[in-house]
Scaffold this motif. Structure first.
Motif, PDB file in Angstrom:
ATOM      1  N   MET A   1       0.827  -1.206   0.000  1.00 19.77           N
ATOM      2  CA  MET A   1       0.000   0.000   0.000  1.00 19.77           C
ATOM      3  C   MET A   1       0.861   1.257   0.000  1.00 19.77           C
ATOM      4  O   MET A   1       0.548   2.247  -0.662  1.00 19.77           O
ATOM      5  N   VAL A   2       1.977   1.201   0.745  1.00 19.84           N
ATOM      6  CA  VAL A   2       2.876   2.358   0.779  1.00 19.84           C
ATOM      7  C   VAL A   2       3.539   2.558  -0.576  1.00 19.84           C
ATOM      8  O   VAL A   2       3.714   3.687  -1.043  1.00 19.84           O
ATOM      9  N   GLN A   3       3.907   1.460  -1.240  1.00 17.80           N
ATOM     10  CA  GLN A   3       4.472   1.576  -2.592  1.00 17.80           C
ATOM     11  C   GLN A   3       3.457   2.199  -3.544  1.00 17.80           C
ATOM     12  O   GLN A   3       3.816   2.976  -4.436  1.00 17.80           O
ATOM     13  N   LEU A   4       2.207   1.868  -3.371  1.00 21.55           N
ATOM     14  CA  LEU A   4       1.154   2.427  -4.220  1.00 21.55           C
ATOM     15  C   LEU A   4       1.039   3.938  -3.999  1.00 21.55           C
ATOM     16  O   LEU A   4       0.900   4.708  -4.954  1.00 21.55           O
ATOM     17  N   LEU A   5       1.129   4.377  -2.755  1.00 21.48           N
ATOM     18  CA  LEU A   5       1.094   5.814  -2.459  1.00 21.48           C
ATOM     19  C   LEU A   5       2.268   6.527  -3.107  1.00 21.48           C
ATOM     20  O   LEU A   5       2.119   7.598  -3.701  1.00 21.48           O
ATOM     21  N   ASN A   6       3.453   5.936  -3.002  1.00 20.87           N
ATOM     22  CA  ASN A   6       4.645   6.552  -3.600  1.00 20.87           C
ATOM     23  C   ASN A   6       4.545   6.593  -5.117  1.00 20.87           C
ATOM     24  O   ASN A   6       5.008   7.546  -5.760  1.00 20.87           O
ATOM     25  N   HIS A   7       3.953   5.547  -5.713  1.00 18.17           N
ATOM     26  CA  HIS A   7       3.841   5.477  -7.169  1.00 18.17           C
ATOM     27  C   HIS A   7       3.026   6.642  -7.720  1.00 18.17           C
ATOM     28  O   HIS A   7       3.371   7.235  -8.746  1.00 18.17           O
ATOM     29  N   PHE A   8       1.949   7.003  -7.031  1.00 18.58           N
ATOM     30  CA  PHE A   8       1.083   8.082  -7.502  1.00 18.58           C
ATOM     31  C   PHE A   8       1.425   9.430  -6.882  1.00 18.58           C
ATOM     32  O   PHE A   8       0.771  10.421  -7.176  1.00 18.58           O
ATOM     33  N   GLY A   9       2.451   9.475  -6.033  1.00 20.73           N
ATOM     34  CA  GLY A   9       2.845  10.741  -5.423  1.00 20.73           C
ATOM     35  C   GLY A   9       1.874  11.229  -4.376  1.00 20.73           C
ATOM     36  O   GLY A   9       1.762  12.432  -4.138  1.00 20.73           O
ATOM     37  N   TRP A  10       1.173  10.310  -3.721  1.00 15.14           N
ATOM     38  CA  TRP A  10       0.223  10.687  -2.666  1.00 15.14           C
ATOM     39  C   TRP A  10       0.980  10.761  -1.341  1.00 15.14           C
ATOM     40  O   TRP A  10       1.230   9.734  -0.696  1.00 15.14           O
ATOM     41  N   THR A  11       1.330  11.942  -0.934  1.00 19.03           N
ATOM     42  CA  THR A  11       2.132  12.119   0.279  1.00 19.03           C
ATOM     43  C   THR A  11       1.313  12.577   1.480  1.00 19.03           C
ATOM     44  O   THR A  11       1.824  12.592   2.600  1.00 19.03           O
ATOM     45  N   TRP A  12       0.089  12.962   1.269  1.00 18.80           N
ATOM     46  CA  TRP A  12      -0.748  13.501   2.347  1.00 18.80           C
ATOM     47  C   TRP A  12      -2.012  12.667   2.396  1.00 18.80           C
ATOM     48  O   TRP A  12      -2.929  12.856   1.596  1.00 18.80           O
ATOM     49  N   VAL A  13      -2.070  11.681   3.291  1.00 15.10           N
ATOM     50  CA  VAL A  13      -3.149  10.690   3.293  1.00 15.10           C
ATOM     51  C   VAL A  13      -3.738  10.578   4.694  1.00 15.10           C
ATOM     52  O   VAL A  13      -3.132  10.974   5.691  1.00 15.10           O
ATOM     53  N   GLY A  14      -4.939  10.013   4.731  1.00 13.02           N
ATOM     54  CA  GLY A  14      -5.599   9.739   5.996  1.00 13.02           C
ATOM     55  C   GLY A  14      -5.775   8.251   6.206  1.00 13.02           C
ATOM     56  O   GLY A  14      -5.655   7.449   5.269  1.00 13.02           O
ATOM     57  N   ILE A  15      -6.061   7.862   7.440  1.00 12.73           N
ATOM     58  CA  ILE A  15      -6.235   6.445   7.783  1.00 12.73           C
ATOM     59  C   ILE A  15      -7.513   6.308   8.600  1.00 12.73           C
ATOM     60  O   ILE A  15      -7.750   7.071   9.546  1.00 12.73           O
ATOM     61  N   LEU A  16      -8.345   5.325   8.238  1.00 17.82           N
ATOM     62  CA  LEU A  16      -9.523   4.974   9.017  1.00 17.82           C
ATOM     63  C   LEU A  16      -9.238   3.677   9.757  1.00 17.82           C
ATOM     64  O   LEU A  16      -8.791   2.692   9.150  1.00 17.82           O
ATOM     65  N   ALA A  17      -9.469   3.668  11.062  1.00 17.62           N
ATOM     66  CA  ALA A  17      -9.214   2.491  11.892  1.00 17.62           C
ATOM     67  C   ALA A  17     -10.315   2.393  12.938  1.00 17.62           C
ATOM     68  O   ALA A  17     -11.270   3.183  12.958  1.00 17.62           O
ATOM     69  N   THR A  18     -10.205   1.383  13.774  1.00 17.82           N
ATOM     70  CA  THR A  18     -11.105   1.253  14.914  1.00 17.82           C
ATOM     71  C   THR A  18     -10.281   1.321  16.187  1.00 17.82           C
ATOM     72  O   THR A  18      -9.049   1.368  16.145  1.00 17.82           O
ATOM     73  N   ASP A  19     -10.966   1.318  17.329  1.00 18.81           N
ATOM     74  CA  ASP A  19     -10.267   1.528  18.587  1.00 18.81           C
ATOM     75  C   ASP A  19      -9.846   0.244  19.287  1.00 18.81           C
ATOM     76  O   ASP A  19      -9.410   0.278  20.433  1.00 18.81           O
ATOM     77  N   ASP A  20      -9.945  -0.925  18.607  1.00 18.87           N
ATOM     78  CA  ASP A  20      -9.497  -2.162  19.244  1.00 18.87           C
ATOM     79  C   ASP A  20      -7.985  -2.301  19.094  1.00 18.87           C
ATOM     80  O   ASP A  20      -7.353  -1.665  18.244  1.00 18.87           O
ATOM     81  N   ASP A  21      -7.395  -3.164  19.907  1.00 16.35           N
ATOM     82  CA  ASP A  21      -5.938  -3.259  19.996  1.00 16.35           C
ATOM     83  C   ASP A  21      -5.299  -3.700  18.686  1.00 16.35           C
ATOM     84  O   ASP A  21      -4.303  -3.125  18.236  1.00 16.35           O
ATOM     85  N   SER A  22      -5.841  -4.721  18.045  1.00 13.54           N
ATOM     86  CA  SER A  22      -5.224  -5.235  16.819  1.00 13.54           C
ATOM     87  C   SER A  22      -5.264  -4.187  15.711  1.00 13.54           C
ATOM     88  O   SER A  22      -4.306  -4.027  14.953  1.00 13.54           O
ATOM     89  N   CYS A  23      -6.359  -3.453  15.615  1.00 16.16           N
ATOM     90  CA  CYS A  23      -6.465  -2.420  14.581  1.00 16.16           C
ATOM     91  C   CYS A  23      -5.542  -1.250  14.897  1.00 16.16           C
ATOM     92  O   CYS A  23      -4.987  -0.628  13.987  1.00 16.16           O
TER      93      CYS A  23
END
Length: 649
Positions: A1-23
């Motif tokens: 996923m990080v390689q995909l961001l670098n490929h398209f030059g996406w340097t400013w991104v957000g992340i959606l997660a949940t509040d459980d430990d594994s996530c």
């Protein structure tokens, strides 16, 4: 996923997660990898059960990050979040999933990518699944329940007619008749990964057992109970390498990792209705994909199949051509400002780290995106200044020729004969050439003009100053010869003055010859004085030689001034000494002023300053020495008699 961001030059991104430990661990690992690879995380939002909170949705929607990563643990919550997001008419985003998020045409997804484990073909799996049935495997309860779910019937495998809530199956039902998206054997991604893993382990076991057979080791002993055998399996597992039916090379790296094989699914966006009614839009679960498989090296089209523009996701506006990036203090490294390139520099790419300096013969255009050739400038005959200086030069030379003509016409008169007639002719000829040699400084510099102009100027001016010096010496000799018992009587009427001119001129000739022989001037471009243009001029070759020529002329002029000053109060019959004194005063003043003016001037005006010095000093000699004589010859002929001169004495 990080390689995909670098490929398209996406340097400013957000992340959606949940509040459980594994996530939390997963999202933090993704965040660290993004930062390590030069990107920045604009927000890390933890989804909770109430997704319609405006604050949470607005944080995602109003962020400058146009790309949002959806972690695996968010998969069951994301559909409801997405519906509420578009109900609020928030800006479009590119959603990147780490799971197989399937959608329908009616689902409000406006663009996204799924990064999934690679799928591939498993030999025999398709035939096995399509022929499997409870009749073929009567003891398999999973198949029975699957038949209940898919065909809503009870398979009669034990001749029992207690059907319960299901009717009796016909017996010809097969999984092949089910929708291909549900049981497409080529789409079993985790199954395929397990298949590859087991194949690798089986290959290692096979080589270990083959080694045991070859070395005669007891095969009855369980290999898993022996540590040495486990190490042997690990050894062969590290060296395992094979190509799958899908033409993928499978092997381990030196660190024990298998190189990743992933499919990138580009979800084609559907048309979103202007208004979404949350009461009428449901949450979809088992939906068919409408995307296509991409390679990470392909330029994925995100917004639509016909679009040619890849969306951007950066902290701020991209620096345009002609600008470069500058970091902003107290902001993440992905946030930066844009400043124009400095003078003489360009940038022809967006988000340039540094600007490119133009070559010396070029300079930036107005937008500082392209280096264009500098305009070439020199003092030409077409310039206003060039026309003026040319006119003055020619006019002055005509005046000098006229004076020479007057002297020749009245060569028998006392004014012309006084103080060595031949020196007067020599001085007039040298002054005429001095006026004309200034023309060598005007026009496009070429090799010949560069070689001739300073040497011609130096030698001609030396002859002029030497003639003036000789005139002053002649006056001094003539006056002292009248004294009783004078030892210089024998010099009267001799050729001392001519010899003096020749000797002084010879010194300058030697200097100029050595200059041209070892450090000859040549045409050159001055690319530093101006940004937008370069000056075509003569490089003097040796600045020392140039100032030596000027210094030699200055030395002779000072000597002439001193001698003329000493004899300025002689009887009126020799009053030319006063004229010489004044003329040398003008001459020295001009050339003393020339040096600071020459050093402080740039471009073609350097040449103009030297031409002005030549014309002004030559005009000073002509005007102070010869114009008064011409006035007497033409307008006061009664003074131009021997009787008058003797009576004045």
């Amino acid at each position: 996923m990080v390689q995909l961001l670098n490929h398209f030059g996406w340097t400013w991104v957000g992340i959606l997660a949940t509040d459980d430990d594994s996530c939390q661990r997963e999202s933090q690992e993704i965040k660290n990898l993004i930062i390590t690879h030069g990107g920045c995380v604009a927000f890390l939002v933890q989804l909770k059960h109430l997704y319609n909170k405006k604050k949470l949705l607005s944080e995602v929607g109003n962020s400058a990050a146009n790309v949002v990563l959806i972690t695996r643990c968010v998969s069951k919550y994301f559909p409801e979040f997405l519906i509420n997001y578009y109900v609020m008419h928030l800006p479009k985003k590119v959603w990147i999933f780490s799971f197989n998020f399937k959608i329908q045409d009616s689902f409000p997804l406006q663009g996204g990518l799924s990064v999934l484990l690679s799928k591939g073909e498993i030999f025999g799996l398709k035939e096995f699944i399509y022929t499997a049935s409870p009749y073929k495997y009567p003891d398999d309860n999973v198949l029975k329940k699957l038949w209940n779910l898919l065909f809503s019937c009870e398979a009669n495998t034990n001749n029992s007619y207690n059907l319960g809530i299901y009717q009796l199956c016909l017996g010809n039902e097969t999984l092949k008749s089910i929708d291909v998206y549900v049981f497409d054997t080529k789409d079993f991604r985790y199954t395929y990964s397990i298949y590859v893993a087991i194949y690798l382990l089986a290959s290692a076991f096979h080589k270990t057992l083959s080694h045991k057979t070859y070395t005669g080791i007891n095969l009855n002993h369980d290999p898993m109970e022996n540590r040495q055998q486990l190490l042997q399996i690990n050894k062969y597992l590290r060296k395992a390498h094979f190509t799958t039916a899908s033409h993928e090379d499978i092997s381990f790296t030196d660190y024990g990792d298998v190189p990743g094989h992933y499919d990138i699914i580009n979800w084609i966006p559907s048309d979103i209705p202007e208004r979404l009614d949350p009461n009428k839009v449901g949450i979809f679960n088992s939906l068919a994909p409408v995307g296509k498989q991409l390679n990470i090296n392909d330029s994925a089209i995100i917004w639509s199949p016909n679009s040619k523009t890849i969306p951007t996701s950066v902290c701020n506006e991209i620096c345009a051509h002609g600008y470069r990036k500058v970091p902003w203090k107290e902001y993440p490294v992905c946030c930066y400002g844009c400043v124009p390139c400095a003078e003489g520099e360009i940038s022809n790419t967006t988000d340039a780290e540094t600007c490119i300096k133009c070559p010396e013969d070029r300079w930036p255009n107005d937008k500082r995106t392209l280096c264009i050739r500098k305009t070439v400038e020199f003092l030409s005959f077409e310039d206003t200044l060039g026309i003026f200086l040319t006119s003055v030069s020619i006019f002055s030379s005509i005046v000098t020729i006229t004076v020479l003509g007057i002297f020749i016409r009245h060569h028998t008169t006392p004014v012309v004969k006084a103080n060595n007639q031949n020196l007067s002719y020599t001085l007039l000829l040298s002054l005429m050439l001095s006026f004309l040699c200034s023309l060598l400084f005007i026009g496009r510099p070429v090799q010949v003009s560069c070689l001739l102009r300073q040497a011609a100027f130096g030698i001609i001016f030396t002859i002029s100053v030497s003639s003036v010096l000789a005139k002053s010496v002649t006056v001094a000799i003539a006056f002292n010869a009248t004294k009783p018992d004078s030892k210089i009587k024998k010099l009267v009427g001799s050729r001392v003055s001519i010899h003096l001119v020749l000797v002084c001129s010879l010194g300058q000739t030697i200097i100029c010859t050595l200059w041209l022989a070892f450090y000859p001037p040549y045409p050159d471009y001055d690319t530093h004085s101006y940004i937008e243009k370069m000056i075509l001029q003569c490089n003097e070759g040796s600045v020392t030689a140039f100032y030596l020529v000027i210094g030699y002329i200055g030395f002779l002029s000072i000597v002439s001034f001193i001698v003329a000053f000493l004899v300025r109060k002689l009887p009126a019959i020799f009053n030319e000494a006063q004229m010489i004194t004044f003329s040398m005063l003008v001459f020295c003043s001009v050339w003393i002023s020339f040096i600071p003016a020459y050093l402080s001037t740039k471009g073609k005006f350097i040449v103009a300053v030297e031409i002005f010095a030549i014309l002004a000093s030559s005009a000073g000699l002509l005007g102070c020495i010869f114009i008064p004589k011409c006035y007497i010859i033409l307008f006061k002929p009664e003074f131009n008699t021997r009787v008058h001169m003797l009576s004045t004495h």
